[in-house]
Design an enzyme around this catalytic site. Structure first.
Site, PDB file in Angstrom:
ATOM      1  CB  ILE B 143       1.417  -3.955  -6.673  1.00 35.77           C
ATOM      2  CG1 ILE B 143       1.019  -3.061  -5.507  1.00 35.77           C
ATOM      3  CG2 ILE B 143       0.722  -5.295  -6.563  1.00 35.77           C
ATOM      4  CD1 ILE B 143      -0.446  -2.635  -5.583  1.00 35.77           C
ATOM      5  CG  ASP B 144       4.163  -0.155  -3.727  1.00 34.31           C
ATOM      6  OD1 ASP B 144       3.072   0.123  -4.265  1.00 34.31           O
ATOM      7  OD2 ASP B 144       4.326  -0.204  -2.502  1.00 34.31           O
ATOM      8  CG  MET B 186      -2.245   1.205  -3.550  1.00 35.70           C
ATOM      9  SD  MET B 186      -2.077  -0.548  -3.097  1.00 35.70           S
ATOM     10  CE  MET B 186      -3.347  -0.672  -1.830  1.00 35.70           C
ATOM     11  N   GLY B 187       1.207   3.635  -4.199  1.00 36.17           N
ATOM     12  CA  GLY B 187       2.606   3.973  -4.443  1.00 36.17           C
ATOM     13  C   GLY B 187       3.061   4.980  -3.420  1.00 36.17           C
ATOM     14  CD  GLU B 243      -0.810   4.584  -1.556  1.00 35.93           C
ATOM     15  OE1 GLU B 243      -1.991   4.377  -1.250  1.00 35.93           O
ATOM     16  OE2 GLU B 243       0.096   3.746  -1.366  1.00 35.93           O
ATOM     17  CE1 TYR B 301      -4.956  -1.975   1.488  1.00 32.04           C
ATOM     18  CE2 TYR B 301      -7.061  -1.012   2.090  1.00 32.04           C
ATOM     19  CZ  TYR B 301      -5.713  -1.195   2.333  1.00 32.04           C
ATOM     20  OH  TYR B 301      -5.123  -0.587   3.405  1.00 32.04           O
ATOM     21  CG  LEU B 302     -11.238  -3.033  -6.062  1.00 29.49           C
ATOM     22  CD1 LEU B 302     -11.524  -2.849  -4.582  1.00 29.49           C
ATOM     23  CD2 LEU B 302     -12.183  -2.196  -6.887  1.00 29.49           C
ATOM     24  NE  ARG B 304      -3.373  -5.004  -0.691  1.00 30.55           N
ATOM     25  CZ  ARG B 304      -2.985  -4.479   0.454  1.00 30.55           C
ATOM     26  NH1 ARG B 304      -1.949  -3.657   0.488  1.00 30.55           N
ATOM     27  NH2 ARG B 304      -3.610  -4.756   1.564  1.00 30.55           N
TER      28      ARG B 304
END
Lengths: 408, 408
Positions: B143-144, B186-187, B243, B301-302, B304
């Site tokens: 997803i990144d 995220m990232g 993040e 975590y949602l 992904r």
């Protein structure tokens, strides 16, 4: 027995209050659409940011919005008129009443939870004390599902769908990477939304494996013991925790560890919009067990406004609650709140009644004992049966049969 | 120019690694379905929890799963075979090679990100050093969106859809209740997913108003000044933060405030599964400004694995990447990684190529400069044009025309 009232001629004012939901605009649009059918209702004003917009006379003319705009707004998340968390002072009440009179407002609708019902009740009493001819209704909403007199409230079905969908995915994430996963769900005094995590379970070993609700005293040693037991059994553990969990004295767990929290004018401390509780519980498990991978997520505001994830049942009922409030106000009752009831029987069917404002104002409803297991760490089948029809069909979850390969 | 290889007779082994995505099982199922069409591939084994399952010889027989099960698994979030975060030691590599030989594995597929590509590369080198006849492919996912050689990676489109949908709703939540809202996305090193928040903007005053990426040095004073400016202009502010944001020396902001963080065997510190960064940034705004309502959510975590929210383009491409890996391995290349490229032109079209394992392993790709604005606090139109086709059509957002009512 409904009274038969003569329609009252005058303008209508509608506003939204409290925490937004993804279907709160369905109720707003339902009320506007219904009002357009009644000649007694002249102009339809919308106040911006709840009673703050009444005090400031910040109104827009909703009667001029096109049907297409109304339908677009109906499917859009979060209070389109803006919201507020404000309990009117006696001084505010006088001023609100003056504004209502000045704009010849004879129909007033306030969409919100129990705090908003209380505000509606106070405004109504002010009007009655002044012998002002006035129809005054509260239109229920809250993802917390904690309004008295209601089988369930608009917003809950969609919130429950979000929580169940999140746990469905997160259970599989935890199944892939193992360890303990804690998810903190909204719910200050009532555990309904956290309990909805149980709808995520498709296979018997699926999470959530533990559910902690504000209705039961929370004990950290019991929580640790429960988690260790589940990890011993499944090699992993997914946990749902209400943000409002409290100890046996009623002290919120999060407030024990966080000093100087914000408090609103209804006396509620800030629970959402921070990851503190989840981080605290994860730290406790790390400190007191040998479990290596411990993670916590706080669902936060996503669960009440995430675009695109809503329950169709919930959306339909939210629209209907708005419509019914106007119908009741025009012909049957001078004041009240619209409550959703459920017909007994195996097929889910809802209907709508008027209840007195005093009956839904202020106090909240809790999860019935029959919905919570004896150990206080999960829900019962009765809760699942209650909640299942409200979310709409959940996403399909597959699994391999897993034909074994003999080790060589 | 692809080599034409003779098909190699033997068994196939496939596994999943790293962070799950909602479409990672599409790639798994694509590879299984394709393998069934090739007579040279005999048995199809799935290893549980990535290379850990190879070391432990924990295999299931995927060739026996029915088409219906495969289709159900394909639409299910998160690595169905289980995942792992483990870099093989030289000792592990020897042992993995022995297992591959013992089970006559001639086709190996490893679905994962850059760390998994590195693992695949190491296993491949071990086999080559032993002159073992072997086809070895990495199947991209993350997803990144930070894999080199790829226009984008499977999982990103769905993650971007989640982030954009979340910001669409949360922008409206903030518009209703005002104040500052910070969302941590995220990232670790690449800001693509955080940048996708910009897709949420429908009306010019919509949030996110500020976007902070790991590609630009983060400064708390600049962050505070930016937020104050936006609040002065709009009366509110929605902020997206990766993040992985770090200061000018490359020190992650979260690590400045949190001692003793977890580190995995690839040397990555734990960033997700905690609300620490969001809470820290919210506290800084509260401390340094007079803004009253400041909230922070960490999507965690949602983003992904949330069941039901995925991009159809992404799902289709993820399936195709799995299929192509098997096609390449049977006839064209002894090893490699399947990369997604985009055809130039106004209409979005993807195609698939084989790239060398060494080219995607280990190092990550960052956001190109052309995608980041000069001030380093938002994205450019070039990024929007790049990302828009990958999420599928986003939910519709309506708004009142807002016909004014004259104050009386």
């Amino acid at each position: 027995m409904p009274r038969k009232l003569e329609p009252l001629e005058g303008n209508m004012l509608i506003a939204q209050s409290g925490g937004p939901t993804i279907v709160i605009n369905q109720s707003l649009v339902g009320a506007i659409q219904e009002a357009k059918h009644h000649g007694a209702i002249h102009k339809i004003f919308g106040a911006l940011h709840g009673i703050q917009g009444i005090l400031d006379e910040e109104f827009i003319n909703l009667g001029r919005e096109s049907d297409r705009t109304l339908e677009d707004v109906a499917i859009t998340p979060s209070s389109m008129l803006g919201s507020v968390r404000k309990k009117p002072t006696p001084e505010d009440c006088k001023q609100i009443f003056e504004v209502l009179r000045k704009y010849d407002v004879r129909y007033f609708f306030y969409i919100g939870g129990n705090d908003s019902a209380e505000t509606t009740h106070i405004i109504n009493q002010q009007a009655r004390a002044n012998r002002y001819q006035f129809r005054c209704f509260h239109i229920c909403k809250t993802i917390d599902n904690d309004l008295r007199e209601n089988d369930h409230t608009p917003g809950f079905g969609s919130g429950a769908r979000f929580v169940a969908s999140a746990f469905m995915g997160d259970n599989l994430d935890n199944r892939a990477l193992l360890g303990v996963k804690i998810n903190v769900v909204m719910g200050r005094h009532a555990g309904f939304l956290t309990a909805a995590s149980a709808l995520a379970r498709v296979y018997p070993d699926d999470g959530p494996h533990l559910i902690y609700l504000p209705e039961r005293a929370f004990s950290i040693p019991r929580f640790i013991a429960d988690a260790k037991r589940v990890v011993a059994e499944h090699g992993r553990c997914v946990i749902a925790v209400s943000e409002g969990i409290a100890d046996s004295k009623g002290t919120p767990i999060v407030s024990k560890f966080a000093a100087g929290k914000e408090v609103d004018s209804h006396g509620n401390i800030q629970l959402s919009g921070t990851g503190a509780l989840g981080d605290l519980l994860a730290a406790e498990i790390r400190r007191r067990t040998k479990i290596k991978r411990v993670r916590a997520d706080t669902f936060g505001y996503l669960q009440r406004s995430f675009a695109g994830v809503y329950s169709e049942v919930d959306a339909r009922e939210a629209r209907e609650v708005g419509r019914m409030a106007v119908r009741f106000a025009v012909r049957e009752w001078a004041d009240g709140s619209v409550a959703i009831k459920r017909k007994p029987g195996r097929t889910y069917q809802a209907y709508y009644v008027r209840v007195a404002l005093s009956k839904v104002a202020k106090e909240t409803r809790h999860m019935p004992d029959a919905y919570i297991n004896a150990a206080g760490n999960y829900v019962t089948q009765a809760f699942i049966d209650y909640a299942r029809p409200l979310t709409g069909p959940l996403p399909k979850i597959g699994r391999f049969k897993g034909y074994p390969v003999k080790k060589q």
